[in-house]
Write an enzyme that holds these catalytic residues in place. Structure first.
Site, PDB file in Angstrom:
ATOM      1  N   GLU A  31       1.253  43.515  73.179  1.00 39.05           N
ATOM      2  CA  GLU A  31       0.058  43.805  73.793  1.00 39.05           C
ATOM      3  C   GLU A  31      -0.615  44.477  74.697  1.00 39.05           C
ATOM      4  O   GLU A  31      -0.941  45.713  75.178  1.00 39.05           O
ATOM      5  CB  GLU A  31      -0.815  43.070  72.873  1.00 39.05           C
ATOM      6  CG  GLU A  31      -0.989  43.476  71.018  1.00 39.05           C
ATOM      7  CD  GLU A  31      -1.567  41.869  70.840  1.00 39.05           C
ATOM      8  OE1 GLU A  31      -1.706  42.108  69.573  1.00 39.05           O
ATOM      9  OE2 GLU A  31      -2.045  40.865  71.698  1.00 39.05           O
TER      10      GLU A  31
ATOM     11  N   THR B 286      -4.363  43.727  68.438  1.00 44.07           N
ATOM     12  CA  THR B 286      -3.918  44.594  66.875  1.00 44.07           C
ATOM     13  C   THR B 286      -4.180  44.101  66.348  1.00 44.07           C
ATOM     14  O   THR B 286      -5.050  42.705  66.157  1.00 44.07           O
ATOM     15  CB  THR B 286      -2.278  44.202  66.792  1.00 44.07           C
ATOM     16  OG1 THR B 286      -2.167  42.786  66.568  1.00 44.07           O
ATOM     17  CG2 THR B 286      -1.297  45.161  67.972  1.00 44.07           C
TER      18      THR B 286
ATOM     19  N   LYS C   4      -9.344  43.312  60.205  1.00 44.30           N
ATOM     20  CA  LYS C   4      -8.817  41.950  60.187  1.00 44.30           C
ATOM     21  C   LYS C   4      -7.816  41.211  61.910  1.00 44.30           C
ATOM     22  O   LYS C   4      -6.169  42.203  61.651  1.00 44.30           O
ATOM     23  CB  LYS C   4      -8.624  41.895  58.944  1.00 44.30           C
ATOM     24  CG  LYS C   4      -7.657  39.714  58.809  1.00 44.30           C
ATOM     25  CD  LYS C   4      -7.068  40.244  57.188  1.00 44.30           C
ATOM     26  CE  LYS C   4      -6.569  38.473  57.315  1.00 44.30           C
ATOM     27  NZ  LYS C   4      -5.364  38.268  58.123  1.00 44.30           N
ATOM     28  N   ASP C   5      -7.511  40.004  62.343  1.00 44.62           N
ATOM     29  CA  ASP C   5      -7.413  39.856  63.224  1.00 44.62           C
ATOM     30  C   ASP C   5      -7.702  38.213  63.642  1.00 44.62           C
ATOM     31  O   ASP C   5      -7.829  37.251  62.367  1.00 44.62           O
ATOM     32  CB  ASP C   5      -8.099  40.560  64.742  1.00 44.62           C
ATOM     33  CG  ASP C   5      -9.049  40.027  65.543  1.00 44.62           C
ATOM     34  OD1 ASP C   5      -9.567  39.405  64.462  1.00 44.62           O
ATOM     35  OD2 ASP C   5      -9.093  39.851  66.683  1.00 44.62           O
ATOM     36  N   MET C   6      -7.151  38.034  64.602  1.00 43.88           N
ATOM     37  CA  MET C   6      -6.655  36.411  64.513  1.00 43.88           C
ATOM     38  C   MET C   6      -7.589  35.659  65.914  1.00 43.88           C
ATOM     39  O   MET C   6      -7.706  34.625  66.119  1.00 43.88           O
ATOM     40  CB  MET C   6      -5.389  35.812  64.761  1.00 43.88           C
ATOM     41  CG  MET C   6      -4.851  35.806  62.772  1.00 43.88           C
ATOM     42  SD  MET C   6      -2.807  35.691  63.337  1.00 43.88           S
ATOM     43  CE  MET C   6      -3.116  33.962  63.792  1.00 43.88           C
ATOM     44  N   GLU C   7      -8.438  36.667  66.647  1.00 43.17           N
ATOM     45  CA  GLU C   7      -9.185  36.194  68.383  1.00 43.17           C
ATOM     46  C   GLU C   7     -11.150  37.201  68.183  1.00 43.17           C
ATOM     47  O   GLU C   7     -11.507  36.280  68.790  1.00 43.17           O
ATOM     48  CB  GLU C   7      -7.690  36.712  69.407  1.00 43.17           C
ATOM     49  CG  GLU C   7      -6.615  35.990  69.614  1.00 43.17           C
ATOM     50  CD  GLU C   7      -5.894  36.955  68.785  1.00 43.17           C
ATOM     51  OE1 GLU C   7      -5.941  37.711  67.846  1.00 43.17           O
ATOM     52  OE2 GLU C   7      -4.661  36.364  68.221  1.00 43.17           O
TER      53      GLU C   7
ATOM     54  N   ASP D  35      -0.289  46.639  60.648  1.00 48.09           N
ATOM     55  CA  ASP D  35      -0.737  46.536  59.331  1.00 48.09           C
ATOM     56  C   ASP D  35      -1.782  46.797  58.093  1.00 48.09           C
ATOM     57  O   ASP D  35      -3.084  47.137  58.478  1.00 48.09           O
ATOM     58  CB  ASP D  35      -0.204  45.782  58.801  1.00 48.09           C
ATOM     59  CG  ASP D  35      -0.500  43.873  60.312  1.00 48.09           C
ATOM     60  OD1 ASP D  35      -0.618  43.860  60.525  1.00 48.09           O
ATOM     61  OD2 ASP D  35      -1.827  43.971  58.705  1.00 48.09           O
TER      62      ASP D  35
HETATM   63  N1  SAH Z   1       4.477  36.249  63.548  1.00 48.41           N
HETATM   64  C1  SAH Z   1       3.571  37.550  63.934  1.00 48.41           C
HETATM   65  C2  SAH Z   1       2.743  36.541  65.705  1.00 48.41           C
HETATM   66  C3  SAH Z   1       1.839  37.124  65.631  1.00 48.41           C
HETATM   67  S1  SAH Z   1       0.251  36.641  64.681  1.00 48.41           S
HETATM   68  C4  SAH Z   1       5.213  37.776  65.230  1.00 48.41           C
HETATM   69  O1  SAH Z   1       6.461  37.131  64.848  1.00 48.41           O
HETATM   70  O2  SAH Z   1       4.601  38.103  66.725  1.00 48.41           O
HETATM   71  C5  SAH Z   1      -0.737  38.323  64.689  1.00 48.41           C
HETATM   72  C6  SAH Z   1      -1.191  38.952  65.858  1.00 48.41           C
HETATM   73  O3  SAH Z   1      -1.916  40.424  65.870  1.00 48.41           O
HETATM   74  C7  SAH Z   1      -2.342  38.229  66.189  1.00 48.41           C
HETATM   75  O4  SAH Z   1      -2.615  37.780  67.444  1.00 48.41           O
HETATM   76  C8  SAH Z   1      -4.036  39.084  65.224  1.00 48.41           C
HETATM   77  O5  SAH Z   1      -4.824  39.437  66.151  1.00 48.41           O
HETATM   78  C9  SAH Z   1      -2.845  39.993  64.807  1.00 48.41           C
HETATM   79  N2  SAH Z   1      -2.832  41.103  63.824  1.00 48.41           N
HETATM   80  C10 SAH Z   1      -2.331  42.050  63.404  1.00 48.41           C
HETATM   81  N3  SAH Z   1      -2.533  42.193  61.933  1.00 48.41           N
HETATM   82  C11 SAH Z   1      -2.744  41.133  61.315  1.00 48.41           C
HETATM   83  C12 SAH Z   1      -3.676  40.739  60.209  1.00 48.41           C
HETATM   84  N4  SAH Z   1      -3.417  41.772  59.242  1.00 48.41           N
HETATM   85  N5  SAH Z   1      -4.345  39.655  60.086  1.00 48.41           N
HETATM   86  C13 SAH Z   1      -4.487  38.687  61.157  1.00 48.41           C
HETATM   87  N6  SAH Z   1      -4.369  39.234  62.258  1.00 48.41           N
HETATM   88  C14 SAH Z   1      -3.595  40.497  62.799  1.00 48.41           C
END
Ligand code: SAH
Length: 234
Positions: free
Chosen positions: A12, A86, A171-174, A197
């Site tokens: 990113e 993302t 929807k994200d994780m941070e 996605d």
């Molecule tokens: N397994 C992935 C790891 C990425 S985790 C890999 O192999 O690259 C997902 C990352 O993208 C997180 O930092 C999150 O903020 C973001 N993200 C993108 N789409 C997401 C979704 N649908 N739900 C949660 N986080 C998402």
């Protein structure tokens, strides 16, 4: 003006770290895993702080983002934090892959804590963003959306219920973790999210995320360059 980006994944950050020729500052956050890239964007100091790595992978999620944001604010004293990354979004709301949004708020969607209203309020978070976010998004023609954050890439039905109930769009994780720390320090926060996605298109999230990570990171880079141009003029 000193802008500090907090970013979870190298993919990113790479396009705009390269675009601005930022230099890696080795050992700046030791013993923390976060990594600093630093440089200038015109008259503006530009720092990019990555959460870091563990097990050879980028550290994603709230804990790493909180640590990185706190370390960045305490050590760098930026005028503004930008959490760029993302996200998932919803086809039913008109979102498309690699579309870039500016966040108009951030909350958690997977913290289910029974108790009185205070605990419910704390669990949801509902943090404010920089009050110039709307004007910036309008100026640059970017849509706005509410960021909802959780600790998982997948979406359970109970997550979706909270997201829908509170008008979540991204929807994200941070995002909410970064927003929590910024709220403690009263540091203005801008959220910039590019869609990898669509949570409601029936595709497997991980495959869709992996397929679109590069395209979403490129559109994120383009948006960030326009954003940095605008911010540096402030
Ligand atoms: N397994 C992935 C790891 C990425 S985790 C890999 O192999 O690259 C997902 C990352 O993208 C997180 O930092 C999150 O903020 C973001 N993200 C993108 N789409 C997401 C979704 N649908 N739900 C949660 N986080 C998402």
């Amino acid at each position: 003006m000193h802008i500090c980006y907090v970013v979870a994944m190298r993919a990113e950050a790479r396009p705009f770290v390269e675009a601005y020729g930022l230099s890696k500052v080795d050992g700046f956050f030791v013993p923390l895993p976060c990594i600093l890239y630093d440089g200038m964007a015109g008259d503006c100091r530009l720092s990019v702080v990555l959460n870091g790595e563990q097990h050879g992978t980028d550290l994603v999620g709230c804990e790493a983002a909180s640590v990185a944001t706190m370390a960045a604010i305490e050590r760098l004293h930026p005028d503004m934090v930008v959490n760029s990354g993302t996200c998932g979004a919803f086809k039913a709301q008109g979102a498309s892959i690699a579309e870039v949004f500016v966040g108009n708020g951030a909350m958690f969607h997977d913290r289910r804590v029974p108790g009185d209203d205070g605990f419910a309020t704390q669990s949801l978070g509902n943090y404010a963003v920089w009050d110039g976010s709307r004007a910036l998004a309008e100026r640059l023609g970017l849509k706005m959306g509410k960021v909802t954050t959780g600790s998982s890439l997948d979406m359970q039905p109970c997550d979706l219920a909270v997201i829908q109930q509170h008008g979540g769009q991204l929807k994200d994780m941070e995002g909410a973790a970064v927003a929590f720390v910024c709220s403690l320090f009263h540091t203005p926060l801008l959220l910039v999210k590019s869609v990898t996605d669509l949570c409601d298109d029936g595709a497997a999230t991980f495959e869709e995320f992996t397929k679109n990570l590069s395209a979403a990171s490129q559109s994120l880079n383009e948006a960030n360059q326009r954003i940095i141009n605008r911010l540096s003029a402030l």
